[in-house]
Enzyme design. Structure first.
Site, PDB file in Angstrom:
ATOM      1  CG  HIS A 205      -0.219   0.315   2.501  1.00 18.22           C
ATOM      2  ND1 HIS A 205       0.389  -0.678   3.234  1.00 18.22           N
ATOM      3  CD2 HIS A 205       0.015   1.469   3.163  1.00 18.22           C
ATOM      4  CE1 HIS A 205       0.958  -0.139   4.301  1.00 18.22           C
ATOM      5  NE2 HIS A 205       0.751   1.171   4.270  1.00 18.22           N
TER       6      HIS A 205
HETATM    7  C1  UD1 Z   1      -1.555   5.352   6.305  1.00 20.57           C
HETATM    8  C2  UD1 Z   1      -0.233   5.838   6.884  1.00 20.57           C
HETATM    9  C3  UD1 Z   1       0.825   4.753   6.755  1.00 20.57           C
HETATM   10  C4  UD1 Z   1       0.323   3.414   7.300  1.00 20.57           C
HETATM   11  C5  UD1 Z   1      -1.001   3.078   6.635  1.00 20.57           C
HETATM   12  C6  UD1 Z   1      -1.558   1.771   7.145  1.00 20.57           C
HETATM   13  C7  UD1 Z   1       0.292   8.258   6.689  1.00 20.57           C
HETATM   14  C8  UD1 Z   1       1.049   9.250   5.925  1.00 20.57           C
HETATM   15  N1  UD1 Z   1       0.268   7.020   6.161  1.00 20.57           N
HETATM   16  O1  UD1 Z   1      -1.368   5.191   4.903  1.00 20.57           O
HETATM   17  O2  UD1 Z   1       1.961   5.155   7.485  1.00 20.57           O
HETATM   18  O3  UD1 Z   1       1.258   2.397   7.040  1.00 20.57           O
HETATM   19  O4  UD1 Z   1      -1.925   4.131   6.904  1.00 20.57           O
HETATM   20  O5  UD1 Z   1      -2.771   1.424   6.534  1.00 20.57           O
HETATM   21  O6  UD1 Z   1      -0.246   8.578   7.726  1.00 20.57           O
HETATM   22  N2  UD1 Z   1      -9.174   4.900   3.030  1.00 20.57           N
HETATM   23  C9  UD1 Z   1     -10.361   4.188   3.050  1.00 20.57           C
HETATM   24  N3  UD1 Z   1     -10.800   3.704   4.240  1.00 20.57           N
HETATM   25  C10 UD1 Z   1     -10.121   3.881   5.395  1.00 20.57           C
HETATM   26  C11 UD1 Z   1      -8.917   4.600   5.354  1.00 20.57           C
HETATM   27  C12 UD1 Z   1      -8.441   5.092   4.173  1.00 20.57           C
HETATM   28  O7  UD1 Z   1     -11.008   4.005   2.025  1.00 20.57           O
HETATM   29  O8  UD1 Z   1     -10.581   3.420   6.457  1.00 20.57           O
HETATM   30  C13 UD1 Z   1      -8.656   5.450   1.783  1.00 20.57           C
HETATM   31  C14 UD1 Z   1      -8.523   6.973   1.849  1.00 20.57           C
HETATM   32  O9  UD1 Z   1      -9.613   7.578   1.273  1.00 20.57           O
HETATM   33  C15 UD1 Z   1      -7.251   7.274   1.091  1.00 20.57           C
HETATM   34  C16 UD1 Z   1      -6.503   5.977   1.100  1.00 20.57           C
HETATM   35  O10 UD1 Z   1      -7.331   4.963   1.624  1.00 20.57           O
HETATM   36  O11 UD1 Z   1      -7.494   7.645  -0.219  1.00 20.57           O
HETATM   37  C17 UD1 Z   1      -5.235   6.106   1.878  1.00 20.57           C
HETATM   38  O12 UD1 Z   1      -5.465   6.471   3.242  1.00 20.57           O
HETATM   39  P1  UD1 Z   1      -4.403   7.393   4.022  1.00 20.57           P
HETATM   40  O13 UD1 Z   1      -4.811   7.494   5.454  1.00 20.57           O
HETATM   41  O14 UD1 Z   1      -4.178   8.633   3.280  1.00 20.57           O
HETATM   42  O15 UD1 Z   1      -3.026   6.657   3.916  1.00 20.57           O
HETATM   43  P2  UD1 Z   1      -2.624   5.136   3.910  1.00 20.57           P
HETATM   44  O16 UD1 Z   1      -2.128   4.810   2.576  1.00 20.57           O
HETATM   45  O17 UD1 Z   1      -3.688   4.278   4.519  1.00 20.57           O
END
Ligand code: UD1
Length: 366
Positions: A205
């Site tokens: 991811h």
């Molecule tokens: C985040 C953390 C990363 C961690 C990872 C674990 C930062 C910079 N990154 O990355 O260190 O390893 O979490 O999972 O803080 N989304 C959903 N549902 C959710 C959460 C997120 O659909 O419950 C989608 C969001 O809309 C977004 C994407 O997933 O577009 C990424 O979420 P984001 O929190 O930005 O970063 P991660 O890649 O999850």
């Protein structure tokens, strides 16, 4: 002592759980869970509260998704409001997500004591958002609880005074040991029609792997190729799912024989698949540690790791798309070798953290 435990994203929930339960047993401690809402889906958030028997968060900031500045800014503003009102004695932040950094900035600016659990890890790669979060958090936090000697050394080199640093070990191993019986009982292989020891587990991811469509296409091709030789289970992170769909790559994996794409999994079934897997392909930080503890070959698709001890002392190997197949073959054909988990990766980290909090002398820290 009112202690805020900041939880934001999937890897945070299992880190605060052992600490929450350990603090709950102390009559002097009042742990309060603050969920920033960075992760919000059932599979990315709520299920971890259920599985680790955590109560619903006392405070929910509901920040949701957004750009880095948006996410960080919302936590800063909303958590500052909470801090004005509640004035906790200590804020505990864990890991390296945007909320970890934001909560640290908000609290230290108000003169509230902050402790960072999993401090000192460095990939030395500032293109990773997590590295920026780690640097800022460690520069500001008052108490730095580290998992390994390399983390202590990194902090010393950055000029952090020794008395702020305490090696407590790896809290993720506490989470694993807390759940071991349930993990063993989970029989996920039956459920997925797989044989124990005859499949690999995949999690990817990181922006550096999944945000560039060309790189993502190469990764899909690799998984399809490996899947022809051995079954692969791939719980797809929401970021990865979104990018696969945007790049029109979802069908490549759907059609690949032996590649089983599933939704992000709850902790217990996921760890059951790790326990019974032949190997793991990942870019996650936590999984590099869990496989090291369990002695399972881990192919990390990254040029660096902030957890070098998993390579020197563990079963982790850094891979590129060019050399991963060869390294995987070597790992599977080689002898497992002697396996020795790092010091203090023993399931007793939460106890050491509780002792550290109990002995806080505010005058010494400042
Ligand atoms: C985040 C953390 C990363 C961690 C990872 C674990 C930062 C910079 N990154 O990355 O260190 O390893 O979490 O999972 O803080 N989304 C959903 N549902 C959710 C959460 C997120 O659909 O419950 C989608 C969001 O809309 C977004 C994407 O997933 O577009 C990424 O979420 P984001 O929190 O930005 O970063 P991660 O890649 O999850």
């Amino acid at each position: 002592m009112i202690i805020h435990l900041i939880a934001a994203a999937r890897p945070n929930f299992m880190k605060i759980a052992p600490l929450y339960h350990a603090l709950k047993r102390e009559d002097w401690a009042h742990p309060v869970i603050v969920h920033t809402g960075q992760h919000y889906d059932m599979n990315m958030s709520d299920s971890f509260f259920e599985d680790f028997s955590l109560p619903a968060p006392d405070i929910h900031l509901g920040v949701g998704s957004g750009t880095h500045a948006e996410q960080t800014g919302r936590v800063l503003m909303r958590y500052e409001g909470v801090l004005f009102e509640k004035r906790p004695d200590l804020v505990v932040v864990v890991g390296d997500v945007n909320s970890t950094m934001a909560a640290t900035i908000a609290a230290t600016k108000l003169g509230i004591l902050v402790a960072h659990l999993e401090a000192g890890l460095r990939s030395f790669d500032r293109s990773m958002p997590e590295e920026i979060n780690r640097l800022v958090t460690d520069a500001l936090a008052d108490i730095l609880w580290t998992p390994s000697p390399d983390a202590d050394e990194n902090l010393i080199k950055e000029g952090i005074p020794q008395h702020r640093i305490q090696r407590v070990g790896n809290i993720m191993i506490d989470s694993l040991e807390l759940m071991r019986e349930k993990i063993n009982a989970a029989s996920m292989t039956n459920h997925l029609g797989l044989e124990p020891g005859k499949y690999g587990l995949v999690t990817l991811h990181r922006p550096s792997n999944v945000d560039d469509p060309e790189k993502l296409r190469s990764i899909c091709d690799l998984l399809a190729k490996v899947g022809r030789e051995i079954d692969l289970v791939f719980p797809v992170h929401p970021r990865t799912r979104k990018n696969l769909e945007k790049a029109g790559l979802a069908p490549v994996l759907e059609k690949a024989s032996g590649v089983h794409c599933v939704e992000p999994m709850r902790y217990i079934p996921f760890m059951n698949l790790v326990f019974n897997g032949r190997f793991v392909i990942t870019d996650s930080g936590g999984i590099q540690e869990e496989t090291t503890y369990l002695g399972i070959p881990c192919m990390t698709l990254r040029p660096n790791t902030e957890r070098p001890i998993t390579i020197h002392q563990g079963t982790n190997r850094l891979c590129t798309l060019e050399d991963i197949e060869e390294k995987l073959r070597k790992a599977l054909n080689g002898r497992a070798g002697e396996h020795r988990p790092p010091e203090f990766w023993d399931g007793r980290t939460a106890g050491r953290v509780v002792e550290s909090i109990r002995s806080i002398d505010r005058t010494e820290i400042v």
